[in-house]
Design an enzyme around this catalytic site. Structure first.
Site, PDB file in Angstrom:
ATOM      1  N   GLU A   1       0.817  -1.215   0.000  1.00 47.93           N
ATOM      2  CA  GLU A   1       0.000   0.000   0.000  1.00 47.93           C
ATOM      3  C   GLU A   1       0.850   1.265   0.000  1.00 47.93           C
ATOM      4  O   GLU A   1       0.358   2.354   0.269  1.00 47.93           O
ATOM      5  CB  GLU A   1      -0.937  -0.001   1.213  1.00 47.93           C
TER       6      GLU A   1
ATOM      7  N   LYS B   1     -15.816  -1.666   2.548  1.00 50.90           N
ATOM      8  CA  LYS B   1     -15.137  -2.066   1.306  1.00 50.90           C
ATOM      9  C   LYS B   1     -16.171  -2.735   0.405  1.00 50.90           C
ATOM     10  O   LYS B   1     -16.735  -3.772   0.782  1.00 50.90           O
ATOM     11  CB  LYS B   1     -14.044  -3.091   1.608  1.00 50.90           C
TER      12      LYS B   1
END
Ligand code: 2PG
Ligand code: MG
Length: 404
Positions: free
Chosen positions: A200, A329
């Protein structure tokens, strides 16, 4: 608005170089909506299946004329009907026949086509009841990676800068400053060791979880002092990933759930943590409840793997007061409609929502639209890499013109 004229799927690749699905929905007016689905590494047990056995190749084999025929002709702007159709087409609650990522890509591509044809931004189309106008989220920015997002890093998966300035631009500036300082501190600590970045975009170094937190917290303090912007340390432990046989496994030691709880309460107090995500195993609602009772007044306690964006799991969490916030999500549940149901329920309970990227991302920009549309308390995103910065730059665009 017109109706869907054509639907296509293709194989594309995510930021880890793994195959995923991209969907294109074309309207009768010739408008195209296109979207790709991201993928997680630390996936929760209760998420829908991203792909069937056989992966993307199997999706492309199974998605044939019968599926296309059912989707063609659906009017644009009927998201709930479209998403129900996607669920029916799959036929399995965990979406394992065509894949949760296929549903996600199709759900988003359809939304895009509708928004484009009606000439409206996604955040406006998606705006949830009670979200007055544009409300901007705090930034939950990943500075140091561990767990499944790094090789040989700390047990905790993410060391986060929680930036809460009024303007997104200031929050981003603060989070980027913390990221830079964490890198500088790691270089100074081991000048000859290689220093890398994880999935990330956060740094990866062979540090212990506690030392990582010390470095993060110092960096936040320095940023606060020098830039005069509010930024505090936070964590995503993704604790299910290092929990087995009733204990949390750290390098050189293990902790029982009770010891884990005491250890974390101390960390919240010592480092002034304002955000703690998934501190316990995904089935341990009881430890979550106890922890939230202790620190919930001064810290956002967030459930990710605990809820996997599923309304039924959230309902259980609300009843148990397991957390005070939920991570959102889309591809954990597969459709926008299911995502909205969970967001609306969380908001009705007075809980904060945090809209999140996945560790394997595609360079798309819809994430900040969803955050703004749902009045999210936070937007969780990596700070480096094209697929992350695409989302952060879009947040800046939503916030309006740059003043200076
Ligand atoms: C998380 C996410 C994103 P993954 O655990 O919150 O940071 O990771 O996409 O691997 O589940
Ligand atoms: Mg998480």
């Amino acid at each position: 608005m017109t109706a869907v004229a054509e639907v296509t799927l293709r194989r594309i690749y995510d930021s880890r170089g793994q195959p995923t699905i991209e969907a294109t929905v074309a309207s009768e007016a010739g408008v195209l909506g296109r979207a790709g689905a991201p993928s997680g590494a630390s996936t929760g047990t209760h998420e829908v299946r991203a792909f069937p056995e056989g992966g993307v190749a199997e999706v492309l084999r199974r998605f044939g004329a019968r599926e296309r025929e059912k989707l063609v002709g659906v009017p644009l702007g009927a998201q709930a009907d479209w998403d129900l159709l996607l669920r029916t087409l799959d036929g399995r609650p965990d979406l394992s026949r065509l894949g949760g990522n296929t549903a996600t890509a199709l759900s988003l591509a359809y939304a895009r086509a509708g928004a484009t044809e009606s000439d409206r931004p996604l955040w406006e189309v998606w705006r949830r009841p009670g979200v007055a106008s544009k409300q901007f989220p705090n930034l939950v920015g990943n500075c140091l990676n561990g767990g499944k997002h790094a090789i040989n890093g700390p047990e905790f998966q993410e060391f986060l800068a929680i930036a809460s300035a009024e303007r997104p631009e200031d929050s981003l500036r603060a989070a980027l400053d913390v990221h830079r300082r964490v890198g500088a501190a790691l270089r100074a600590r081991s000048p000859t060791a290689a220093l890398g970045r994880g999935d990330e975009g956060g740094w990866v170094a062979a540090v212990e979880s506690r030392e990582g937190l010390e470095i993060l917290s110092r960096a936040c303090r320095e940023t606060r002092e020098e830039l005069h912007l509010p930024v505090h340390p936070g964590l995503d432990l993704a604790a299910s990933e290092f929990y087995s046989d009733g204990r949390y496994h750290y390098r050189g030691t293990t902790r029982s759930p009770e010891e884990q709880r005491r250890f974390l309460v101390d960390l919240v107090d010592e480092f002034g943590l304002t955000y703690v995500e998934d501190p316990f195993d995904q089935e341990d609602f009881e430890s979550f409840s106890r922890f939230t009772a202790e620190v919930g007044g001064r810290c956002r306690v967030v459930g990710d793997d605990l809820y996997t964006t599923r309304r039924e799991r959230l309902e259980r969490g609300i009843a148990a007061r397991a957390t005070n916030a939920i991570l959102i999500k889309v591809n954990q549940v597969g459709t926008l409609t299911d995502t909205f149901a969970t967001i609306d329920r969380a908001r009705a309970a007075g809980w904060a929502t945090v809209t999140s990227h996945r560790s394997g991302e595609v360079p798309e920009e819809w994430l900040p639209h969803l955050a703004v549309a749902s009045g999210a308390a936070g937007l969780k995103c990596g700070l480096m890499g094209g697929e992350r910065i695409a989302k952060l730059n879009e947040l800046l665009r939503l916030a309006g013109p740059t003043e200076s």
